[in-house]
Each structure stands twice: as structure tokens, then as C-alpha cells.
Design a protein around this motif. Structure first.
Motif, PDB file in Angstrom:
ATOM      1  N   SER A 289       0.803  -1.143  -0.097  1.00 51.12           N
ATOM      2  CA  SER A 289      -0.219  -0.033  -0.109  1.00 51.12           C
ATOM      3  C   SER A 289       0.910   1.237  -0.027  1.00 51.12           C
ATOM      4  CB  SER A 289      -1.166   0.061   1.191  1.00 51.12           C
ATOM      5  OG  SER A 289      -1.763  -1.328   1.177  1.00 51.12           O
ATOM      6  N   VAL A 290       0.411   2.134  -0.208  1.00 54.73           N
ATOM      7  CA  VAL A 290       1.002   3.634  -0.508  1.00 54.73           C
ATOM      8  C   VAL A 290       0.757   4.861   0.537  1.00 54.73           C
ATOM      9  CG1 VAL A 290       1.213   5.281  -2.094  1.00 54.73           C
ATOM     10  CG2 VAL A 290       1.490   2.951  -2.932  1.00 54.73           C
ATOM     11  N   ASN A 291       1.822   5.450   1.023  1.00 55.12           N
ATOM     12  CA  ASN A 291       1.487   6.694   1.689  1.00 55.12           C
ATOM     13  C   ASN A 291       2.047   7.722   0.745  1.00 55.12           C
ATOM     14  OD1 ASN A 291       0.280   5.759   4.228  1.00 55.12           O
ATOM     15  ND2 ASN A 291       2.246   5.440   5.097  1.00 55.12           N
ATOM     16  N   VAL A 292       1.524   8.739   0.650  1.00 52.79           N
ATOM     17  CA  VAL A 292       2.126  10.097  -0.109  1.00 52.79           C
ATOM     18  C   VAL A 292       1.939  11.330   0.862  1.00 52.79           C
ATOM     19  CG1 VAL A 292       2.168  11.652  -2.293  1.00 52.79           C
ATOM     20  CG2 VAL A 292       1.136   9.299  -2.179  1.00 52.79           C
ATOM     21  N   PRO A 293       2.889  11.206   1.849  1.00 54.30           N
ATOM     22  CA  PRO A 293       2.897  12.235   2.747  1.00 54.30           C
ATOM     23  C   PRO A 293       3.608  13.721   2.253  1.00 54.30           C
ATOM     24  CG  PRO A 293       4.834  10.966   3.300  1.00 54.30           C
ATOM     25  CD  PRO A 293       3.897  10.250   2.012  1.00 54.30           C
ATOM     26  N   PRO A 294       3.519  14.889   2.994  1.00 54.65           N
ATOM     27  CA  PRO A 294       3.912  15.837   2.661  1.00 54.65           C
ATOM     28  C   PRO A 294       5.700  15.841   2.707  1.00 54.65           C
ATOM     29  CG  PRO A 294       2.279  16.427   4.565  1.00 54.65           C
ATOM     30  CD  PRO A 294       2.577  14.833   4.277  1.00 54.65           C
ATOM     31  N   PRO A 295       5.992  16.506   1.564  1.00 55.28           N
ATOM     32  CA  PRO A 295       5.682  17.793   1.067  1.00 55.28           C
ATOM     33  C   PRO A 295       5.045  17.433  -0.151  1.00 55.28           C
ATOM     34  CG  PRO A 295       8.156  17.321   0.689  1.00 55.28           C
ATOM     35  CD  PRO A 295       7.596  16.286   1.609  1.00 55.28           C
ATOM     36  N   ALA A 296       4.287  16.178  -0.546  1.00 60.89           N
ATOM     37  CA  ALA A 296       3.448  16.385  -1.920  1.00 60.89           C
ATOM     38  C   ALA A 296       2.479  17.232  -1.721  1.00 60.89           C
ATOM     39  CB  ALA A 296       3.334  14.785  -2.212  1.00 60.89           C
ATOM     40  N   ALA A 297       2.417  18.391  -2.571  1.00 58.20           N
ATOM     41  CA  ALA A 297       1.572  19.254  -2.704  1.00 58.20           C
ATOM     42  C   ALA A 297       0.250  18.999  -3.054  1.00 58.20           C
ATOM     43  CB  ALA A 297       2.081  20.522  -3.233  1.00 58.20           C
ATOM     44  N   LEU A 298       0.116  18.293  -3.923  1.00 56.30           N
ATOM     45  CA  LEU A 298      -1.106  18.049  -4.844  1.00 56.30           C
ATOM     46  C   LEU A 298      -1.895  16.916  -3.966  1.00 56.30           C
ATOM     47  CD1 LEU A 298      -0.069  18.573  -8.541  1.00 56.30           C
ATOM     48  CD2 LEU A 298      -1.320  20.166  -6.828  1.00 56.30           C
ATOM     49  N   ALA A 299      -1.286  15.862  -3.331  1.00 56.42           N
ATOM     50  CA  ALA A 299      -1.918  14.953  -2.706  1.00 56.42           C
ATOM     51  C   ALA A 299      -3.320  15.176  -1.962  1.00 56.42           C
ATOM     52  CB  ALA A 299      -1.009  14.238  -1.865  1.00 56.42           C
ATOM     53  N   PRO A 300      -3.555  16.215  -1.328  1.00 55.63           N
ATOM     54  CA  PRO A 300      -4.966  16.687  -0.971  1.00 55.63           C
ATOM     55  C   PRO A 300      -5.962  16.581  -1.799  1.00 55.63           C
ATOM     56  CG  PRO A 300      -3.207  18.032   0.092  1.00 55.63           C
ATOM     57  CD  PRO A 300      -2.515  17.312  -0.935  1.00 55.63           C
ATOM     58  N   PHE A 301      -5.651  16.911  -3.042  1.00 56.19           N
ATOM     59  CA  PHE A 301      -6.610  17.090  -4.154  1.00 56.19           C
ATOM     60  C   PHE A 301      -6.970  15.599  -4.864  1.00 56.19           C
ATOM     61  CE2 PHE A 301      -4.400  21.108  -3.679  1.00 56.19           C
ATOM     62  CZ  PHE A 301      -5.730  21.925  -3.783  1.00 56.19           C
ATOM     63  N   TRP A 302      -6.066  14.917  -5.149  1.00 56.21           N
ATOM     64  CA  TRP A 302      -6.431  13.690  -5.781  1.00 56.21           C
ATOM     65  C   TRP A 302      -6.435  12.538  -4.824  1.00 56.21           C
ATOM     66  CZ3 TRP A 302      -2.846   9.687  -4.948  1.00 56.21           C
ATOM     67  CH2 TRP A 302      -1.407  10.112  -4.688  1.00 56.21           C
ATOM     68  N   LYS A 343       9.283   2.457   4.190  1.00 53.49           N
ATOM     69  CA  LYS A 343       9.221   1.673   2.786  1.00 53.49           C
ATOM     70  C   LYS A 343       7.942   2.010   2.238  1.00 53.49           C
ATOM     71  CE  LYS A 343      12.588  -1.816   4.164  1.00 53.49           C
ATOM     72  NZ  LYS A 343      12.752  -3.120   4.743  1.00 53.49           N
ATOM     73  N   ALA A 344       6.764   2.561   2.756  1.00 51.49           N
ATOM     74  CA  ALA A 344       5.648   2.575   1.919  1.00 51.49           C
ATOM     75  C   ALA A 344       5.273   4.152   1.689  1.00 51.49           C
ATOM     76  CB  ALA A 344       4.402   1.970   2.908  1.00 51.49           C
ATOM     77  N   ASN A 345       6.313   5.035   2.083  1.00 51.51           N
ATOM     78  CA  ASN A 345       6.133   6.298   1.701  1.00 51.51           C
ATOM     79  C   ASN A 345       6.830   6.713   0.448  1.00 51.51           C
ATOM     80  OD1 ASN A 345       5.101   6.520   4.358  1.00 51.51           O
ATOM     81  ND2 ASN A 345       6.972   6.904   5.307  1.00 51.51           N
ATOM     82  N   TYR A 346       5.978   7.409  -0.308  1.00 54.12           N
ATOM     83  CA  TYR A 346       6.372   7.719  -1.762  1.00 54.12           C
ATOM     84  C   TYR A 346       6.527   9.466  -1.898  1.00 54.12           C
ATOM     85  CZ  TYR A 346       6.520   2.799  -2.339  1.00 54.12           C
ATOM     86  OH  TYR A 346       6.484   1.498  -2.476  1.00 54.12           O
ATOM     87  N   VAL A 347       6.951   9.958  -3.164  1.00 55.96           N
ATOM     88  CA  VAL A 347       6.888  11.284  -3.190  1.00 55.96           C
ATOM     89  C   VAL A 347       5.887  11.992  -3.796  1.00 55.96           C
ATOM     90  CG1 VAL A 347       9.459  11.155  -2.926  1.00 55.96           C
ATOM     91  CG2 VAL A 347       8.495  10.955  -5.281  1.00 55.96           C
ATOM     92  N   GLY A 348       5.145  11.235  -4.692  1.00 52.43           N
ATOM     93  CA  GLY A 348       4.194  11.972  -5.454  1.00 52.43           C
ATOM     94  C   GLY A 348       3.254  10.965  -6.518  1.00 52.43           C
ATOM     95  N   LEU A 349       2.277  11.305  -7.214  1.00 55.24           N
ATOM     96  CA  LEU A 349       1.523  10.750  -7.796  1.00 55.24           C
ATOM     97  C   LEU A 349       2.127  10.047  -9.256  1.00 55.24           C
ATOM     98  CD1 LEU A 349      -1.282   9.687  -9.004  1.00 55.24           C
ATOM     99  CD2 LEU A 349      -1.780  11.963  -9.921  1.00 55.24           C
ATOM    100  N   MET A 350       2.813  10.954  -9.949  1.00 54.30           N
ATOM    101  CA  MET A 350       3.462  10.597 -11.267  1.00 54.30           C
ATOM    102  C   MET A 350       4.471   9.493 -11.059  1.00 54.30           C
ATOM    103  SD  MET A 350       1.452  11.757 -13.127  1.00 54.30           S
ATOM    104  CE  MET A 350       2.088  11.176 -14.625  1.00 54.30           C
ATOM    105  N   PRO A 351       5.265   9.387 -10.273  1.00 55.94           N
ATOM    106  CA  PRO A 351       6.326   8.404  -9.843  1.00 55.94           C
ATOM    107  C   PRO A 351       5.774   7.123  -9.748  1.00 55.94           C
ATOM    108  CG  PRO A 351       7.339  10.352  -8.851  1.00 55.94           C
ATOM    109  CD  PRO A 351       5.628  10.764  -9.244  1.00 55.94           C
ATOM    110  N   LEU A 352       4.529   7.049  -8.875  1.00 54.30           N
ATOM    111  CA  LEU A 352       3.693   5.697  -8.713  1.00 54.30           C
ATOM    112  C   LEU A 352       3.290   5.456  -9.908  1.00 54.30           C
ATOM    113  CD1 LEU A 352       2.261   6.772  -5.313  1.00 54.30           C
ATOM    114  CD2 LEU A 352       3.576   4.899  -5.565  1.00 54.30           C
TER     115      LEU A 352
END
Length: 364
Positions: A289-302, A343-352
Motif C-alpha cells: 500500500s502507499v502513503n504520499v505524505p508532505p511535502p507532496a503538495a497536490l496529494a490533498p486534491f487527488w 518503505k511505504a512512503n512515496y514522493v508523489g502521484l506521477m512516480p507511482l
């Protein structure tokens, strides 16, 4: 289920790693992480009505006001921008359906009824379509298996499967309208059709082999009233459109299509989708599963309403969405950057999305 469900007594130890299946399914449970997830978050595990109610009501109000703008504005650019705002706001309001499946039924009196009346029925997605389904996805022995309604091994499928999966959501509002305006009323007098609609077209699932069991008890009564409300609303929409104008309905369907595509894209990156059907440990589920924590700025929208912390949610399914950010900070600080948790923390949508796409292109 909470993380403590995995902390079994010594009489029933987890099998040695050598006897576990390959891949993430064979990941032994990280007991330190599971204990920390529970112990460090006990004081923030209660749903706060002073957050839930304003968030849901303001999101819905903004969504409907912007939808009215998309319908009434004559300037096409302003109308389109208003439609985008409506889709984003209604997307946030709609995703409270996820919270309804996890919070205790007595935690927020009246919230389920109000959400269905304001959001679920008008959008023809009453909570019955998620309640009793999503919890199967969290069952320890079902996650990632053929019995999981919300899992497909997307990372192991063909490259064309990803765009088809994402774009198929465009047709969702038309399907919802046909379901509520035609199929459910007909099913009331044709039992075989009613059974088929319930089993195959009454859940927000992605597993085509999933068949839903008949509702029982209090849930069956709730299903009746929600279906009645959604069908009455859908029939009214079709009648009004046929006798007045189809334009408002078509714009509304377009806005809901955009929310559906947003949710489908979020679903694409909610997991790594690498399990091949084996039952998984809770730690294996977490790492899939995936976390996209801050500082990923657009995550709250998608990924609104706490869904940017989807991996953490699989550790603590009952944790209210407004506490997940604080839970994440506590666990990251306590466990450190070299821990399993990280290990489940990722930087943003597009890399995933890129990772998932590359996985589908690998030879098998």
C-alpha cells in the motif's frame, strides 16, 4: 481490524520466513511497527464531529454551487472552470463514504443519514455500495486474494490495462443512472434481475469475479430505503430532463465522470498491486500500500479525506481521517527513516503511475 489483531499469542506464532510464499505475501510481520501504530495513537483515535460535519457540508455546498455555475454560466471557459471546482469539491464530499465504512455506527449520530441525503443519493452512490464491501478488503485473509473485491494484480497485467482501467470510469455515471432509474425498479418485480443487480452492480469493487452476498437484518432495511431514495431521484432526473432540458443532467454527468476518473487514478496508486493471490501478513499488506505524505503538495486534491495515508490506513483502519497526519508524524519520528514504516512512503502521484506502468511492460 486494527494492527493489534496481528499480535497473536506465542501459541500461534507466524511461520518462519522460509515457509512463507514469495514476494510481499511472504513478508513477516514487523511486530515493533504494529505495536507502535496502536500504542502511539490511542489518544487520537476518536472521530471528531466538529471536523467531520463542517468538512462534509462545506465540500458538498461548494460542489453544488460550482455545479450550478457550470450549468448557468454562459462563458464556456468560466463554466468549465466551475465544473472542475465542482468535481474536486464533490469528490471530497463523496469520499466520506470511505469513512462511513470504518467509523463505529454510534460515533457520529446522524452523519450517515445526512451524508446519504446530501451526497450519496443525489450522486446515485448511496453508502450501501461501499458498506459491507470495503471491510472485506481489510480482512487479513482476503486482502490481495481472489476474494478481495477491491484488488487486481494491475502491476502484473498488460500495459493497455491501465488506461482502460482509468478511462472506464468515464462511463460510471451513466451506469449509475441506468442502475437506479431502470434496473433497481425492474428488479423490484423481477427477482432474478434483482439478484443479478445486487450481486454484480451494487458495490464499488474492481474485481470482476466478486459476487455480493444478500443483505441481512438492519443492513437490509437500510438498503431498501437507500435504493428507494436513489431510484426516486434518478427517475425524477430523467423525467425532468425529458420534459424540460437535458443540459443540466448532461453537465452533471460530466462532472461526476471527472470525479470518477480522479478516484480511479487514485485507486491506481493506492497500492502497488503486486500480489498474485496469496494471503498476506499485515506488514505485507502495508508494504503493498502507499502513503504520499508532505511535502507532496497536490496529494490533498487527488487523495483527499486522509487517503494520502492509505498504507497507514491499512495499519489502523478505524483511525479517523483527521488523525492520520499526526499518526504518521509520530510513527515516522519513533521508528526512524530506516524502518519498515518508511518503505511505504512515496514522493508523489506521477512516480507511482510510472512505476506501475513500467511493471506492466516487464516480460513475464
Amino acid at each position: 481490524m486494527i494492527a493489534t489483531d496481528t499480535l497473536e499469542p506465542a501459541a500461534a506464532p507466524i511461520k518462519a520466513a522460509a515457509s512463507l510464499p514469495p514476494g510481499l505475501a511472504g513478508t513477516p510481520d514487523d511486530k515493533e511497527m504494529l505495536r507502535a501504530a496502536v500504542d502511539l495513537t490511542r489518544d487520537i483515535a476518536v472521530a471528531r464531529p466538529d471536523i467531520y460535519w463542517p468538512d462534509m457540508l462545506v465540500s458538498a455546498a461548494l460542489g453544488y454551487a460550482a455545479l450550478a455555475g457550470a450549468i448557468l454560466l454562459e462563458n464556456p471557459v468560466l463554466a468549465a472552470l466551475s465544473g472542475v471546482v465542482s468535481a474536486l469539491a464533490l469528490y471530497r464530499a463523496l469520499l466520506f463514504i470511505h469513512e462511513l465504512t470504518h467509523i463505529h455506527k454510534t460515533a457520529l449520530p446522524g452523519f450517515r443519514f445526512a451524508w446519504n441525503l446530501i451526497v450519496g443519493i443525489p450522486m446515485m452512490i448511496p453508502s450501501l455500495m461501499y458498506e459491507g464491501v470495503h471491510t472485506l478488503h481489510h480482512a487479513r485473509t482476503r486482502y490481495g486474494t481472489a476474494e478481495d473485491p477491491e484488488y487486481l494484480p494491475l502491476a502484473l497485467m498488460k500495459p493497455w490495462s491501465l488506461p482502460v482501467f482509468a478511462l472506464s470510469a468515464l462511463l460510471l455515471p451513466i451506469g449509475l443512472l441506468i442502475r437506479s432509474a431502470v434496473l433497481v425498479p425492474l428488479g423490484a418485480v423481477i427477482p432474478p434481475l434483482r439478484k443479478l443487480v445486487w450481486e454484480r452492480a451494487s458495490s464499488l469493487s474492481i474485481n470482476p469475479d466478486f459476487r455480493r452476498r444478500p443483505p441481512e437484518g438492519d443492513f437490509a432495511r437500510m438498503v431498501f430505503w437507500q435504493e428507494l431514495g436513489a431510484s426516486a431521484w434518478a427517475i425524477f432526473l430523467v423525467w425532468w430532463s425529458a420534459t424540460h432540458s437535458w443540459r443540466p443532467l448532461l453537465i452533471g454527468l460530466a462532472v461526476i465522470s471527472l470525479t470518477a476518473v480522479l478516484n480511479q487514478i487514485r485507486t491506481l496508486v493506492a497500492h502497488l498491486w503486486e500480489n498474485e493471490g496469496e494471503a498476506m501478513t499485515v506488514t505485507g499488506q502495508y508494504l503493498d500500500s502507499v502513503n504520499v505524505p508532505p511535502p507532496a503538495a497536490l496529494a490533498p486534491f487527488w487523495a483527499p479525506v486522509g487517503l494520502r495515508y492509505h498504507a497507514l490506513h491499512h495499519l489502523l483502519p478505524s483511525m479517523p481521517y483527521h488523525s492520520l497526519a499526526e499518526a504518521h508524524r509520530r510513527l515516522q519520528k519513533h521508528l526512524g527513516l530506516d524502518s519498515t514504516y518508511e518503505k511505504a512512503n512515496y514522493v508523489g502521484l506521477m512516480p507511482l503511475v510510472g512505476r506501475l506502468a513500467r511493471s506492466t511492460m516487464m516480460p513475464r
